[in-house]
Design an enzyme around this catalytic site. Structure first.
Site, PDB file in Angstrom:
ATOM      1  N   ARG A   6       0.834  -1.216   0.000  1.00  0.00           N
ATOM      2  CA  ARG A   6       0.000   0.000   0.000  1.00  0.00           C
ATOM      3  C   ARG A   6       0.861   1.256   0.000  1.00  0.00           C
ATOM      4  O   ARG A   6       0.543   2.243  -0.658  1.00  0.00           O
ATOM      5  CB  ARG A   6      -0.959  -0.009   1.200  1.00  0.00           C
ATOM      6  CG  ARG A   6      -1.953   1.150   1.149  1.00  0.00           C
ATOM      7  CD  ARG A   6      -3.031   1.017   2.206  1.00  0.00           C
ATOM      8  NE  ARG A   6      -2.491   1.133   3.558  1.00  0.00           N
ATOM      9  CZ  ARG A   6      -3.211   0.941   4.661  1.00  0.00           C
ATOM     10  NH1 ARG A   6      -4.487   0.638   4.577  1.00  0.00           N
ATOM     11  NH2 ARG A   6      -2.660   1.072   5.856  1.00  0.00           N
TER      12      ARG A   6
ATOM     13  N   LYS B 281      -2.536   7.116   1.229  1.00  0.00           N
ATOM     14  CA  LYS B 281      -2.266   7.398   2.648  1.00  0.00           C
ATOM     15  C   LYS B 281      -1.166   8.453   2.685  1.00  0.00           C
ATOM     16  O   LYS B 281       0.014   8.160   2.892  1.00  0.00           O
ATOM     17  CB  LYS B 281      -1.873   6.107   3.370  1.00  0.00           C
ATOM     18  CG  LYS B 281      -2.217   6.134   4.855  1.00  0.00           C
ATOM     19  CD  LYS B 281      -2.192   4.747   5.443  1.00  0.00           C
ATOM     20  CE  LYS B 281      -2.040   4.775   6.945  1.00  0.00           C
ATOM     21  NZ  LYS B 281      -3.077   5.448   7.694  1.00  0.00           N
TER      22      LYS B 281
ATOM     23  N   GLU C 196     -15.983   6.386   5.570  1.00  0.00           N
ATOM     24  CA  GLU C 196     -15.255   5.668   6.627  1.00  0.00           C
ATOM     25  C   GLU C 196     -15.171   6.607   7.828  1.00  0.00           C
ATOM     26  O   GLU C 196     -15.851   7.624   7.853  1.00  0.00           O
ATOM     27  CB  GLU C 196     -13.851   5.288   6.143  1.00  0.00           C
ATOM     28  CG  GLU C 196     -13.018   6.495   5.709  1.00  0.00           C
ATOM     29  CD  GLU C 196     -11.569   6.163   5.378  1.00  0.00           C
ATOM     30  OE1 GLU C 196     -11.076   5.116   5.799  1.00  0.00           O
ATOM     31  OE2 GLU C 196     -10.932   6.991   4.713  1.00  0.00           O
TER      32      GLU C 196
HETATM   33  N1  PXG Z   1      -9.073   4.803   7.331  1.00  0.00           N
HETATM   34  C1  PXG Z   1      -8.133   5.733   7.526  1.00  0.00           C
HETATM   35  C2  PXG Z   1      -8.388   7.113   7.084  1.00  0.00           C
HETATM   36  C3  PXG Z   1      -6.921   5.380   8.133  1.00  0.00           C
HETATM   37  O1  PXG Z   1      -5.975   6.297   8.330  1.00  0.00           O
HETATM   38  C4  PXG Z   1      -7.741   3.113   8.327  1.00  0.00           C
HETATM   39  C5  PXG Z   1      -8.901   3.525   7.697  1.00  0.00           C
HETATM   40  C6  PXG Z   1      -7.583   1.672   8.691  1.00  0.00           C
HETATM   41  O2  PXG Z   1      -6.640   1.070   7.819  1.00  0.00           O
HETATM   42  P1  PXG Z   1      -5.755  -0.166   8.254  1.00  0.00           P
HETATM   43  O3  PXG Z   1      -4.968  -0.509   7.020  1.00  0.00           O
HETATM   44  O4  PXG Z   1      -4.921   0.270   9.386  1.00  0.00           O
HETATM   45  O5  PXG Z   1      -6.701  -1.239   8.626  1.00  0.00           O
HETATM   46  C7  PXG Z   1      -6.720   4.044   8.560  1.00  0.00           C
HETATM   47  C8  PXG Z   1      -5.458   3.635   9.219  1.00  0.00           C
HETATM   48  C9  PXG Z   1      -2.547   6.675  13.620  1.00  0.00           C
HETATM   49  C10 PXG Z   1      -2.965   5.458  12.916  1.00  0.00           C
HETATM   50  O6  PXG Z   1      -1.373   6.795  13.910  1.00  0.00           O
HETATM   51  C11 PXG Z   1      -3.807   5.543  11.835  1.00  0.00           C
HETATM   52  C12 PXG Z   1      -4.185   4.419  11.152  1.00  0.00           C
HETATM   53  C13 PXG Z   1      -3.740   3.181  11.551  1.00  0.00           C
HETATM   54  C14 PXG Z   1      -2.886   3.096  12.648  1.00  0.00           C
HETATM   55  C15 PXG Z   1      -2.509   4.242  13.348  1.00  0.00           C
HETATM   56  O7  PXG Z   1      -3.377   7.540  13.860  1.00  0.00           O
HETATM   57  N2  PXG Z   1      -5.007   4.600  10.105  1.00  0.00           N
END
Ligand code: PXG
Length: 288
Positions: free
Chosen positions: A50, A149, A182
């Site tokens: 990703r 991201k 989301e």
């Molecule tokens: N939506 C958004 C906007 C994210 O930033 C997810 C969904 C979930 O994705 P994953 O691949 O983790 O299942 C995310 C992920 C942080 C932090 O430091 C942010 C995320 C994951 C872990 C830590 O705020 N975002």
């Protein structure tokens, strides 16, 4: 703490990058958040893929192969003796001049921080969490696609502030058409008439790795999962709702905009998926 920057390790106080880095000046860069469970990096290849897709979408050429990046992540975890925790992987456009053009940035910087994880309070998992809908709409997919991201997370931060102002930790973000995309850092799922629904990626959601894992686990357990445009109404009348993310894992939602979801407590399907997810984190991942 040993922080990896472009192939070298630095202590916390010495881990610094240029104020001319376009990651700082313009949010020009990409990142990942990855979990380590029991000395194993969970879904490492998926996160690295990703990251490279995000970089490709913004024409950022990462100066190392995906394999070398995987090794650098594993090495940084080892250097920090990380058993359980969180990896923040960042690639910035690099230092350049004061001007938007990335042409002045000669080499992207790769930063890897392996640290403790900040979790939601235990209570959210035991009793379920309350969330709201943010007034801030999700970025358009044909602007900065939320699938990227990127280091520009202001869209999410503004919605997070709305959540915090309402006394919540998460907020639902709607896209410009009014469909649910989301949450600020988590994907969203509902259960309705025994079937699981989640917004399609084209709604403006991140291609969540936990989302993918949960879809696989749910299908293995015999549930039908459909990606479908959802409105707030669909959420309000759902039997169960839960959020997924690397940090949150699976967290039940019991109140949305003051509407009680289902019976107002974490549902049995959510519980079943939580148990399956936990079991997976105990046995899978790239060993350190
Ligand atoms: N939506 C958004 C906007 C994210 O930033 C997810 C969904 C979930 O994705 P994953 O691949 O983790 O299942 C995310 C992920 C942080 C932090 O430091 C942010 C995320 C994951 C872990 C830590 O705020 N975002």
């Amino acid at each position: 703490m040993k922080i990896y920057i472009d192939g070298n390790y630095y202590g916390k106080e010495d881990a610094k990058i240029s104020v001319f880095d376009h990651g700082l000046l313009y949010g020009d860069g990409v990142f990942e958040g990855i979990r380590v469970y029991h000395r194993r990096v969970f879904k490492l290849k998926e996160h690295i893929q990703r990251l490279y897709y995000s970089a490709k979408a913004i024409l950022l050429s990462i100066p190392m192969s995906e394999e070398a990046m995987c090794r650098a992540v594993v090495e940084t975890c080892r250097a920090n003796g990380l058993e359980n925790g969180y990896i923040r992987l960042i690639v910035t456009r690099g230092a350049g001049s004061l001007g938007l053009s990335p042409d002045s940035c000669k080499s992207p910087s790769v930063i890897i921080i392996a640290n403790e994880i900040q979790l939601y309070p235990r209570e959210f998992y035991e009793k379920g969490m309350e969330i709201i809908t943010a007034a801030t709409a999700r970025n358009l997919v044909n602007a900065v696609n939320p699938a990227i991201k990127s280091l520009n997370y202001l869209n999410n931060i503004l919605a997070k502030i709305e959540a915090n102002n309402a006394g919540c930790e998460e907020a639902i973000m709607l896209n410009s058409e009014g469909f649910v995309a989301e949450c600020t850092g988590d994907n969203i799922f509902i259960l309705h008439h025994g079937k699981i629904f989640t917004p399609p990626l084209a709604s403006g959601a991140l291609y969540g790795i936990t989302r993918n894992t949960v879809i696989e686990l749910a299908e293995e357990a015999g549930y039908e999962v459909e990606e479908k445009n959802l409105t707030r109404y669909d959420l309000f009348i759902s039997e169960e709702c839960f959020l997924t993310g690397s940090g949150a894992e699976i967290v039940p939602v019991v109140m949305i905009d003051k509407r009680v979801i289902g019976e107002g407590k974490p549902g049995s399907v959510t519980r079943q998926l939580e148990a399956k997810y936990r079991a997976l984190t105990r046995v899978s991942g790239e060993p350190l």
